[in-house]
Design an enzyme around this catalytic site. Sequence first.
Site, PDB file in Angstrom:
ATOM      1  N   ILE A 274       0.841  -1.190   0.000  1.00  0.00           N
ATOM      2  CA  ILE A 274       0.000   0.000   0.000  1.00  0.00           C
ATOM      3  C   ILE A 274       0.877   1.242   0.000  1.00  0.00           C
ATOM      4  O   ILE A 274       2.035   1.214   0.412  1.00  0.00           O
ATOM      5  CB  ILE A 274      -0.976   0.043   1.195  1.00  0.00           C
ATOM      6  N   SER A 275       0.341   2.345  -0.504  1.00  0.00           N
ATOM      7  CA  SER A 275       1.011   3.632  -0.544  1.00  0.00           C
ATOM      8  C   SER A 275       2.319   3.499  -1.326  1.00  0.00           C
ATOM      9  O   SER A 275       2.313   3.017  -2.449  1.00  0.00           O
ATOM     10  CB  SER A 275       1.228   4.150   0.889  1.00  0.00           C
ATOM     11  N   ASN A 276       3.460   3.877  -0.743  1.00  0.00           N
ATOM     12  CA  ASN A 276       4.716   3.671  -1.454  1.00  0.00           C
ATOM     13  C   ASN A 276       4.959   2.198  -1.747  1.00  0.00           C
ATOM     14  O   ASN A 276       5.551   1.846  -2.772  1.00  0.00           O
ATOM     15  CB  ASN A 276       5.883   4.220  -0.634  1.00  0.00           C
ATOM     16  N   GLY A 278       2.620   0.112  -2.442  1.00  0.00           N
ATOM     17  CA  GLY A 278       1.797  -0.165  -3.620  1.00  0.00           C
ATOM     18  C   GLY A 278       2.492   0.264  -4.891  1.00  0.00           C
ATOM     19  O   GLY A 278       2.449  -0.427  -5.913  1.00  0.00           O
ATOM     20  N   GLY A 298      -2.547  -1.226  -3.160  1.00  0.00           N
ATOM     21  CA  GLY A 298      -3.494  -0.342  -2.498  1.00  0.00           C
ATOM     22  C   GLY A 298      -2.976   1.079  -2.436  1.00  0.00           C
ATOM     23  O   GLY A 298      -1.803   1.307  -2.143  1.00  0.00           O
TER      24      GLY A 298
END
Length: 613
Positions: A274-276, A278, A298
Site C-alpha cells: 500500500i502507498s509507497n 503499492g 493499495g
Amino acid sequence: MSALQPHIAACAALILPLVLAACAGGGARNAKESAPMFSAERVSEHRGDDDLLTAGLGLAGLRALAPPAFSQAQAPTVAELRRRAIWANWRGIADLAPGGGYGDLYGSTAAVPGREFSALATVPGASKPHRVLVQLPDSFDTRKRCVVVTASSGSRGIYGAISVAAAWGLPKGCAIAYTDKGAGTDYFDLDAGQGVRADGSVGARDSGLAFPPDAPVAATGIAFKHAHSGDNPEADWGRHVKQAAQYALHALDSALPRSAPFTFDNTRVIAVGISNGGGAVLRAAELDGDWLDAVVAGEPSVLAEGGRSLYDYSTEAALLMPCALLDPALAPLPQPPMTLQSAPLWTQRCASLKAAGLVEGDDAAAQARSAHARLQAQGWTDEALRAGALSVGFDLWRAVAVTYASAYGRYRVGEHPCGYGFSALNPDFSPRAASVAERAAWWADGSGIPPGAGVGIVDARAQPGADPAFVGLQCLRALWQGQGIDAERVRKGVAETRAGLPRAGLPVLVIHGRDDGLVPPAFSSAPYVRQAQAAGREVRYWQVRNAQHFDAFLGLPDYGARYVPLLPYVYEALDRVSAHLDSGAPLPADATVQTVPRGAGQPLSAASLAMPR
C-alpha cells in the site's frame, strides 16, 4: 518471549542450496536470477509468546496506547526491539480501535509460530543496501508453495507492511518476504558516531551497520537511509521487491532442504503493498521474467503518463493547502486533534502567500478562496483537500518534500540544496545531541521520515515570525518549478521513478480511496490504470468512496465516523487473485464501491463496507 537466536552456520546453509538451485536449471530461477548476494544474514525462532504476526502481543497488546516497554531504556534487547517495531508498524497502518472492525469483520491477529530470516541486499548500481526479511510459518505447506512479497509503506522499516501482507498470508501458511525498499529506520547519529546494526541494536560505525552514511568528518545531527544513501531508492523499488522474492526462495531452500530447490517456476509469488509499497509492487510488475503470479496495489504512490509526481503535488500542498483549508467551501473539515490550534498558523500562511504573489485577495477569507481555486485548477478534489487536513496538521507535506528532495537529487549529508538537516531538537527547535535512550529506540519507533521518534527537521532558512517555514518551502517548490543545477538534478531523479506497463498477462488489482488526501488517485492510480488498460494489460481498478489514506487515524472519532478503512479491500483483492490463480475464477470487474460511513459512535458493519461481489 523467546530470545532471537542468530546462527552463524545459517550463512553457509543458505548459500549452498542457492548454488544447487542455480545448477538445477529451475526455469526462471537460473544463475542470472540468483545473482543477488546477501550479507548480515540472521535466523531467529518465534514461537510461544513471541510469534511472527504480533510478537505475542495479540490484538489487545497491539491496541495498547503505550508501546511495549524496554527492560533497560538505554540498552533494549534485540527481542524487545523487534516486538516494539511490530507494535509500532501495526498501529501506524491498521485501524485497531474497538468498533473499527479489525479482527471481527476483516483481518487476523492470531498467533502464527515460525522462523524469520533476514539479510541485507544491494541492487546493481546502488551504494547502500536495503533490508530483506522472510517470515516462514511452521504451517508452510511444501505442496502449495506460496510466497507473498511486499514492500513497506511510506519510508517505514522492515516490518512496515506486516498488517498488509502478513495478516493475510501467514494464517494461510504462506511465507512473507519484506523489503524496506532502500528507506527504513536505520538512523545514524553523526554526533555519537553510532548507527543501527542488522539486528536493530546500536553500534559504532565499524560494527556491521545496516546504513553507514557517507558524511563529512565534522557533520552533526542525524542521517537516515531514505534521505542520505545517495541512491534515489525509489528508482529501484521494483528491483528491491524482486530481490526480496529471491531472498524468500533462498531462505526456503535453507529452511526446507528436503523440498529444495524452491524456484519461481514451482513457487507462487503474489506481490502486495500500500502507498509507497503499492507503488513498489507496481514497479515490480513491469520487470522482465515470469517470476510474479499476481499483484495487489493499495492506494499506490506511482508516477504514470498523465499523472503528477509526489514531489510536485507535495510541495504545492505544503505551500497552499494550509491557507486553502480556511475556505468555508471546504467545511466541515475532519477534526484531528490539532485543527483548532492550527487556524492562526493557516491564516498567517495566507498572508505569506499574498506577500509572495501566490494568491490574491485583501483578507484571509479571499486569500483562502484563491488558494483553494489554485489547487482545484491543478486537479485537487475537495474530498482530497478535506482529507489532506491531516497531513497539514502533522506537517507531513514538508516532511515528504524535505526527504524526497534529498533522495531524488542523490544528496548526501550536508548537501541539501535548501539547507535542511535532521537532529534531535530542543523545545525552541534548535538542534541538540540525541540521548542514549532516544538513539536506542530509533529503529523500533521511527517511521523512516522525520519528524518523529525524537528526530526533527532542522530548517536553516527558518525566519523569525509567525510563518518560519515559508522560505524553506518556497525553496523546495523551486526545485520543481525553477531553473538551475539543483532543480535539474531533482527533476532528473523524479523522472527516474516513472512507471512502465505491467507484464502482459499478469493479473493486477489496484484499490484506491476516492477521498485520499495524501496520494490523490487523480494524480497516481487513475492515470496508471488508464495507461495499462489502454495497452491491453490485465489490470482491474476498485475505487472506494469515503476512504482516505490513513486507516490508522480512523480511531479518531470524526475520521471513523466519516471514512471507511481500505485494508478490507486489499485483503479481499488478495482473496480474489488467489482464487483466480487456484481455479481460474474470473478477475473482478472494475468497480466504484459505494460505501456507507458508519456515523458517530457506531461500530463498522459489513453493510458499511459494501464489498464488491
